[in-house]
Design a protein around this motif. Structure first.
Motif, PDB file in Angstrom:
ATOM      1  N   CYS A  25      32.431  69.131  19.434  1.00  0.00           N
ATOM      2  CA  CYS A  25      33.303  68.898  20.579  1.00  0.00           C
ATOM      3  C   CYS A  25      33.638  69.883  21.495  1.00  0.00           C
ATOM      4  O   CYS A  25      33.388  69.868  22.796  1.00  0.00           O
ATOM      5  CB  CYS A  25      34.582  68.222  20.103  1.00  0.00           C
ATOM      6  SG  CYS A  25      34.470  66.717  19.254  1.00  0.00           S
ATOM      7  N   GLN A  30      33.989  69.233  26.101  1.00  0.00           N
ATOM      8  CA  GLN A  30      35.133  68.214  26.157  1.00  0.00           C
ATOM      9  C   GLN A  30      36.391  69.006  26.599  1.00  0.00           C
ATOM     10  O   GLN A  30      37.232  68.166  27.216  1.00  0.00           O
ATOM     11  CB  GLN A  30      35.135  67.466  24.675  1.00  0.00           C
ATOM     12  CG  GLN A  30      36.324  66.486  24.781  1.00  0.00           C
ATOM     13  CD  GLN A  30      36.167  65.874  23.190  1.00  0.00           C
ATOM     14  OE1 GLN A  30      35.614  65.944  22.559  1.00  0.00           O
ATOM     15  NE2 GLN A  30      37.201  64.756  23.112  1.00  0.00           N
ATOM     16  N   TYR A  31      36.566  70.106  26.134  1.00  0.00           N
ATOM     17  CA  TYR A  31      37.879  70.897  26.262  1.00  0.00           C
ATOM     18  C   TYR A  31      37.687  71.726  27.707  1.00  0.00           C
ATOM     19  O   TYR A  31      38.802  72.446  27.882  1.00  0.00           O
ATOM     20  CB  TYR A  31      38.413  71.646  25.107  1.00  0.00           C
ATOM     21  CG  TYR A  31      38.614  70.514  23.946  1.00  0.00           C
ATOM     22  CD1 TYR A  31      39.763  69.703  23.885  1.00  0.00           C
ATOM     23  CD2 TYR A  31      37.814  70.753  22.903  1.00  0.00           C
ATOM     24  CE1 TYR A  31      40.084  69.204  23.006  1.00  0.00           C
ATOM     25  CE2 TYR A  31      38.150  69.999  21.865  1.00  0.00           C
ATOM     26  CZ  TYR A  31      38.970  69.285  21.977  1.00  0.00           C
ATOM     27  OH  TYR A  31      39.240  68.029  21.051  1.00  0.00           O
ATOM     28  N   ASP A  32      36.695  71.553  28.486  1.00  0.00           N
ATOM     29  CA  ASP A  32      36.446  72.433  29.588  1.00  0.00           C
ATOM     30  C   ASP A  32      37.472  72.243  30.620  1.00  0.00           C
ATOM     31  O   ASP A  32      38.065  73.081  31.398  1.00  0.00           O
ATOM     32  CB  ASP A  32      35.194  72.609  30.027  1.00  0.00           C
ATOM     33  CG  ASP A  32      34.081  73.198  29.138  1.00  0.00           C
ATOM     34  OD1 ASP A  32      34.688  73.938  28.401  1.00  0.00           O
ATOM     35  OD2 ASP A  32      32.988  73.215  29.400  1.00  0.00           O
ATOM     36  N   ASP A  33      37.755  70.750  31.184  1.00  0.00           N
ATOM     37  CA  ASP A  33      38.562  70.387  32.197  1.00  0.00           C
ATOM     38  C   ASP A  33      39.589  69.681  31.577  1.00  0.00           C
ATOM     39  O   ASP A  33      39.552  68.605  31.141  1.00  0.00           O
ATOM     40  CB  ASP A  33      37.706  69.800  33.040  1.00  0.00           C
ATOM     41  CG  ASP A  33      38.435  69.451  34.237  1.00  0.00           C
ATOM     42  OD1 ASP A  33      39.625  69.909  34.749  1.00  0.00           O
ATOM     43  OD2 ASP A  33      38.277  68.610  35.348  1.00  0.00           O
ATOM     44  N   MET A  34      40.897  70.554  31.533  1.00  0.00           N
ATOM     45  CA  MET A  34      41.969  69.681  30.998  1.00  0.00           C
ATOM     46  C   MET A  34      42.908  69.168  31.893  1.00  0.00           C
ATOM     47  O   MET A  34      43.883  68.311  31.495  1.00  0.00           O
ATOM     48  CB  MET A  34      42.916  70.782  30.133  1.00  0.00           C
ATOM     49  CG  MET A  34      42.012  71.465  28.903  1.00  0.00           C
ATOM     50  SD  MET A  34      41.512  70.157  27.608  1.00  0.00           S
ATOM     51  CE  MET A  34      43.225  69.717  26.812  1.00  0.00           C
ATOM     52  N   ASP A  35      42.684  69.333  33.215  1.00  0.00           N
ATOM     53  CA  ASP A  35      43.439  68.864  34.301  1.00  0.00           C
ATOM     54  C   ASP A  35      43.187  67.639  34.874  1.00  0.00           C
ATOM     55  O   ASP A  35      43.898  66.601  35.223  1.00  0.00           O
ATOM     56  CB  ASP A  35      43.789  69.763  35.339  1.00  0.00           C
ATOM     57  CG  ASP A  35      44.485  71.058  34.616  1.00  0.00           C
ATOM     58  OD1 ASP A  35      45.317  71.027  33.867  1.00  0.00           O
ATOM     59  OD2 ASP A  35      44.285  72.182  35.137  1.00  0.00           O
ATOM     60  N   THR A  36      41.790  67.422  35.023  1.00  0.00           N
ATOM     61  CA  THR A  36      41.353  66.460  35.943  1.00  0.00           C
ATOM     62  C   THR A  36      41.645  64.916  35.420  1.00  0.00           C
ATOM     63  O   THR A  36      41.681  64.113  35.888  1.00  0.00           O
ATOM     64  CB  THR A  36      39.783  66.755  36.171  1.00  0.00           C
ATOM     65  OG1 THR A  36      39.558  67.901  37.231  1.00  0.00           O
ATOM     66  CG2 THR A  36      39.146  65.614  37.363  1.00  0.00           C
ATOM     67  N   ALA A  38      43.671  63.794  33.566  1.00  0.00           N
ATOM     68  CA  ALA A  38      44.927  63.494  33.673  1.00  0.00           C
ATOM     69  C   ALA A  38      45.330  62.862  35.130  1.00  0.00           C
ATOM     70  O   ALA A  38      46.074  61.783  35.261  1.00  0.00           O
ATOM     71  CB  ALA A  38      46.017  64.406  33.426  1.00  0.00           C
TER      72      ALA A  38
END
Length: 57
Positions: A25, A30-36, A38
């Motif tokens: 993962c 999968q954890y590169d963009d945490m803001d978009t 949402a």
């Protein structure tokens, strides 16, 4: 004591499977963009009908 011969390999297998899934993962991004993700649900994809009607007038 004999339960360790069954439980220990199963525990090691499950731990290794979890580690492989976590690494897969992370490498897939999968954890590169945490803001978009949402905010993405708040953005309209298609312009509404009312906006089209006001532009025509």
């Amino acid at each position: 004591m004999s339960v360790l011969y069954i439980a220990l390999p199963i525990a090691i297998f499950l731990g290794a499977a979890g580690m492989v899934a976590c690494i897969r993962c992370i490498r897939s991004g999968q954890y590169d963009d945490m803001d978009t993700p949402a905010v993405r649900m708040l953005i309209d994809d298609k312009p509404s009908v009312e906006k089209k009607q006001t532009k025509d007038k």
